[in-house]
Design a protein around this motif. Structure first.
Motif, PDB file in Angstrom:
ATOM      1  N   TYR A  46       0.830  -1.201   0.000  1.00  0.00           N
ATOM      2  CA  TYR A  46       0.000   0.000   0.000  1.00  0.00           C
ATOM      3  C   TYR A  46       0.865   1.252   0.000  1.00  0.00           C
ATOM      4  O   TYR A  46       1.943   1.284   0.602  1.00  0.00           O
ATOM      5  CB  TYR A  46      -0.904   0.033   1.242  1.00  0.00           C
ATOM      6  N   ALA A  47       0.367   2.288  -0.692  1.00  0.00           N
ATOM      7  CA  ALA A  47       0.994   3.606  -0.684  1.00  0.00           C
ATOM      8  C   ALA A  47       0.000   4.616  -0.143  1.00  0.00           C
ATOM      9  O   ALA A  47      -1.167   4.662  -0.579  1.00  0.00           O
ATOM     10  CB  ALA A  47       1.428   4.006  -2.097  1.00  0.00           C
ATOM     11  N   ALA A  48       0.439   5.422   0.845  1.00  0.00           N
ATOM     12  CA  ALA A  48      -0.417   6.468   1.409  1.00  0.00           C
ATOM     13  C   ALA A  48      -0.239   7.746   0.597  1.00  0.00           C
ATOM     14  O   ALA A  48       0.872   8.281   0.510  1.00  0.00           O
ATOM     15  CB  ALA A  48      -0.058   6.706   2.864  1.00  0.00           C
ATOM     16  N   ILE A  49      -1.333   8.228   0.002  1.00  0.00           N
ATOM     17  CA  ILE A  49      -1.328   9.486  -0.731  1.00  0.00           C
ATOM     18  C   ILE A  49      -2.034  10.509   0.142  1.00  0.00           C
ATOM     19  O   ILE A  49      -3.252  10.381   0.391  1.00  0.00           O
ATOM     20  CB  ILE A  49      -2.029   9.378  -2.096  1.00  0.00           C
ATOM     21  N   SER A  50      -1.315  11.505   0.627  1.00  0.00           N
ATOM     22  CA  SER A  50      -1.875  12.459   1.589  1.00  0.00           C
ATOM     23  C   SER A  50      -2.021  13.837   0.960  1.00  0.00           C
ATOM     24  O   SER A  50      -1.122  14.314   0.245  1.00  0.00           O
ATOM     25  CB  SER A  50      -0.970  12.565   2.823  1.00  0.00           C
ATOM     26  N   ASN A  51      -3.163  14.463   1.237  1.00  0.00           N
ATOM     27  CA  ASN A  51      -3.421  15.840   0.804  1.00  0.00           C
ATOM     28  C   ASN A  51      -3.382  16.721   2.043  1.00  0.00           C
ATOM     29  O   ASN A  51      -4.247  16.640   2.904  1.00  0.00           O
ATOM     30  CB  ASN A  51      -4.787  15.940   0.112  1.00  0.00           C
ATOM     31  N   TYR A  52      -2.354  17.567   2.136  1.00  0.00           N
ATOM     32  CA  TYR A  52      -2.213  18.439   3.306  1.00  0.00           C
ATOM     33  C   TYR A  52      -2.852  19.810   3.082  1.00  0.00           C
ATOM     34  O   TYR A  52      -2.767  20.679   3.950  1.00  0.00           O
ATOM     35  CB  TYR A  52      -0.724  18.643   3.615  1.00  0.00           C
ATOM     36  N   SER A  53      -3.516  19.987   1.942  1.00  0.00           N
ATOM     37  CA  SER A  53      -4.058  21.297   1.575  1.00  0.00           C
ATOM     38  C   SER A  53      -5.481  21.487   2.091  1.00  0.00           C
ATOM     39  O   SER A  53      -6.125  20.550   2.550  1.00  0.00           O
ATOM     40  CB  SER A  53      -4.031  21.455   0.052  1.00  0.00           C
ATOM     41  N   ALA A  54      -5.951  22.701   1.943  1.00  0.00           N
ATOM     42  CA  ALA A  54      -7.311  23.047   2.390  1.00  0.00           C
ATOM     43  C   ALA A  54      -8.324  22.892   1.267  1.00  0.00           C
ATOM     44  O   ALA A  54      -9.462  23.372   1.388  1.00  0.00           O
ATOM     45  CB  ALA A  54      -7.331  24.476   2.917  1.00  0.00           C
ATOM     46  N   ASP A 108      -5.105   5.276   1.355  1.00  0.00           N
ATOM     47  CA  ASP A 108      -4.141   4.180   1.310  1.00  0.00           C
ATOM     48  C   ASP A 108      -4.449   3.331   0.079  1.00  0.00           C
ATOM     49  O   ASP A 108      -5.452   2.611   0.034  1.00  0.00           O
ATOM     50  CB  ASP A 108      -4.236   3.349   2.596  1.00  0.00           C
ATOM     51  N   VAL A 109      -3.565   3.446  -0.887  1.00  0.00           N
ATOM     52  CA  VAL A 109      -3.823   2.886  -2.216  1.00  0.00           C
ATOM     53  C   VAL A 109      -3.101   1.549  -2.366  1.00  0.00           C
ATOM     54  O   VAL A 109      -1.868   1.480  -2.219  1.00  0.00           O
ATOM     55  CB  VAL A 109      -3.349   3.861  -3.306  1.00  0.00           C
ATOM     56  N   PRO A 110      -3.812   0.475  -2.673  1.00  0.00           N
ATOM     57  CA  PRO A 110      -3.146  -0.814  -2.877  1.00  0.00           C
ATOM     58  C   PRO A 110      -2.527  -0.899  -4.274  1.00  0.00           C
ATOM     59  O   PRO A 110      -3.001  -0.281  -5.235  1.00  0.00           O
ATOM     60  CB  PRO A 110      -4.278  -1.827  -2.714  1.00  0.00           C
ATOM     61  N   PHE A 111      -1.440  -1.665  -4.350  1.00  0.00           N
ATOM     62  CA  PHE A 111      -0.838  -1.959  -5.657  1.00  0.00           C
ATOM     63  C   PHE A 111      -0.213  -3.351  -5.590  1.00  0.00           C
ATOM     64  O   PHE A 111       0.014  -3.910  -4.497  1.00  0.00           O
ATOM     65  CB  PHE A 111       0.204  -0.904  -6.047  1.00  0.00           C
ATOM     66  N   ARG A 112       0.055  -3.908  -6.729  1.00  0.00           N
ATOM     67  CA  ARG A 112       0.617  -5.262  -6.795  1.00  0.00           C
ATOM     68  C   ARG A 112       1.952  -5.230  -7.539  1.00  0.00           C
ATOM     69  O   ARG A 112       2.094  -4.563  -8.564  1.00  0.00           O
ATOM     70  CB  ARG A 112      -0.352  -6.202  -7.507  1.00  0.00           C
ATOM     71  N   ILE A 113       2.924  -5.948  -6.993  1.00  0.00           N
ATOM     72  CA  ILE A 113       4.222  -6.133  -7.642  1.00  0.00           C
ATOM     73  C   ILE A 113       4.307  -7.577  -8.110  1.00  0.00           C
ATOM     74  O   ILE A 113       4.129  -8.515  -7.317  1.00  0.00           O
ATOM     75  CB  ILE A 113       5.386  -5.827  -6.682  1.00  0.00           C
ATOM     76  N   ARG A 114       4.595  -7.757  -9.375  1.00  0.00           N
ATOM     77  CA  ARG A 114       4.771  -9.092  -9.939  1.00  0.00           C
ATOM     78  C   ARG A 114       6.173  -9.163 -10.557  1.00  0.00           C
ATOM     79  O   ARG A 114       6.456  -8.494 -11.558  1.00  0.00           O
ATOM     80  CB  ARG A 114       3.708  -9.387 -10.995  1.00  0.00           C
TER      81      ARG A 114
END
Length: 345
Positions: A46-54, A108-114
């Motif tokens: 998983y990768a966390a993509i965070s938006n700290y903006s208003a 929290d975005v899932p992804f797969r590594i193959r």
């Protein structure tokens, strides 16, 4: 492009966002996506993509391959260039490739590594990217699409034989003398190093310098190299001080590979030799001045000696001439008169 850090875009209203390794329930303290996998392995992360903006932001999420820049920094391929290594092994579901993230929130975005079955052993580096594209004007007033992106690094090691190796491909040196005839000069050394192995490496370089017959030999430790990815190239210039001008200097530059985070792999030093002329110009000028001064002094002494000899010769000649002028010139002798006695008869 910042990797592993938050970024700030500059549209009408500034926005800030970031990418970090995560789990199902959020970031778990990892600084990068680090894996050790066999060929053919499949992994979900998983990768966390965070938006700290208003305000909400729209981001494009994808993976790319890494490279070593000319300055030795870690970077990713340009957005328009398709990955062919670990970046191509990462896949996101279509719903996560472009997302709208609400203000002050995280996804929290899932992804797969193959890992491909034919993946080569060693380290493969890349990154997970979150990109925001915005139209802006350039210096000429033209409207252009500016792509700003941040990411988190991927370090994936495929199991197999690890081959740490560096190659010193180029070494150039230039000697700079000291205006002080009695002081040493310096060497400016430019060299290029390539990671020819299959693991991430730094390096501990050193330079050994010696004059004819080993005169003035010495070894100087140089600053450590930055991290080089497999295939990465780094060129740098260093200065080595306190080098004597011994006319011809033999230089040997060696770099000991150091695997990143793995001290159990044996390494062999890479080296390359070069020759540089170190002519002692200030010393030669000083020697020339000494020779000229000595020659002038000898010439002056000889001139003085000749003048004294000429003066003595002239004095002797004048004395002899004076003596000759005091003698009679008629050839008769000067005798005193004497009386002759007469006898009487």
């Amino acid at each position: 492009m910042p990797i592993g850090a938050a970024a700030r875009a500059e549209p009408a209203t500034p926005v800030t966002w970031g990418v970090a390794p995560s789990g199902k329930s959020g970031p778990n303290g990892r600084s990068s996506f680090t894996y050790k996998l066999d060929p053919g392995a499949v992994l979900t992360d998983y990768a966390a993509i965070s938006n700290y903006s208003a305000q909400p932001i729209t981001v494009d999420v994808y993976a790319s391959d890494a490279l070593t820049t000319a300055t030795g920094a870690f970077d990713l391929l340009p957005a328009a260039q398709k990955p062919t290594d670990v970046g191509s092994w990462v896949a996101f579901e279509p719903a996560y490739r472009r997302m709208v993230i609400p203000s002050k929130s995280r996804m929290d975005v899932p992804f797969r590594i193959r890992v491909p079955e034919n993946a080569t052993p060693g380290d493969h580096a890349g990154g997970i990217v979150a990109s925001i594209a915005s139209p802006e004007s350039d210096d000429q007033g033209n409207r252009v699409r500016v792509d700003r992106r941040v990411g988190a690094r991927i370090y994936l090691r495929v199991t197999g034989e690890m081959l740490p190796a560096l190659s010193v491909e180029q070494t150039e040196a230039r000697y700079t003398g000291n205006l002080n005839p009695f002081g040493p000069g310096s060497l400016t050394v430019t060299y290029r190093v390539r990671n020819t192995g299959n693991v991430r490496l730094t390096g501990r370089p050193q330079v050994h310098v010696a004059g004819p017959l080993g005169l003035g030999s010495g070894t100087t430790q140089l600053a450590d190299l930055p991290e080089l990815l497999p295939g990465g190239v780094f060129t740098t210039t260093v200065r080595v001080d306190r080098i004597r001008p011994l006319v011809r200097l033999d230089l040997d530059l060696g770099v000991m590979p150091v695997p990143v985070g793995d001290q159990g792999i044996g390494t062999t030093m890479a080296s390359r030799s070069a020759t540089v002329w170190a002519l002692p110009w200030p010393q030669l000028v000083l020697l020339l001045l000494i020779v000229v001064a000595s020659w002038l002094m000898i010439r002056r002494r000889r001139a003085i000696a000749r003048a004294l000899a000429d003066a003595r010769a002239q004095g002797r000649a004048d004395a002899m001439a004076s003596a000759r002028t005091t003698e009679p010139t008629d050839g008769t002798a000067d005798h005193s008169p004497t009386e002759t006695a007469r006898g009487s008869s």
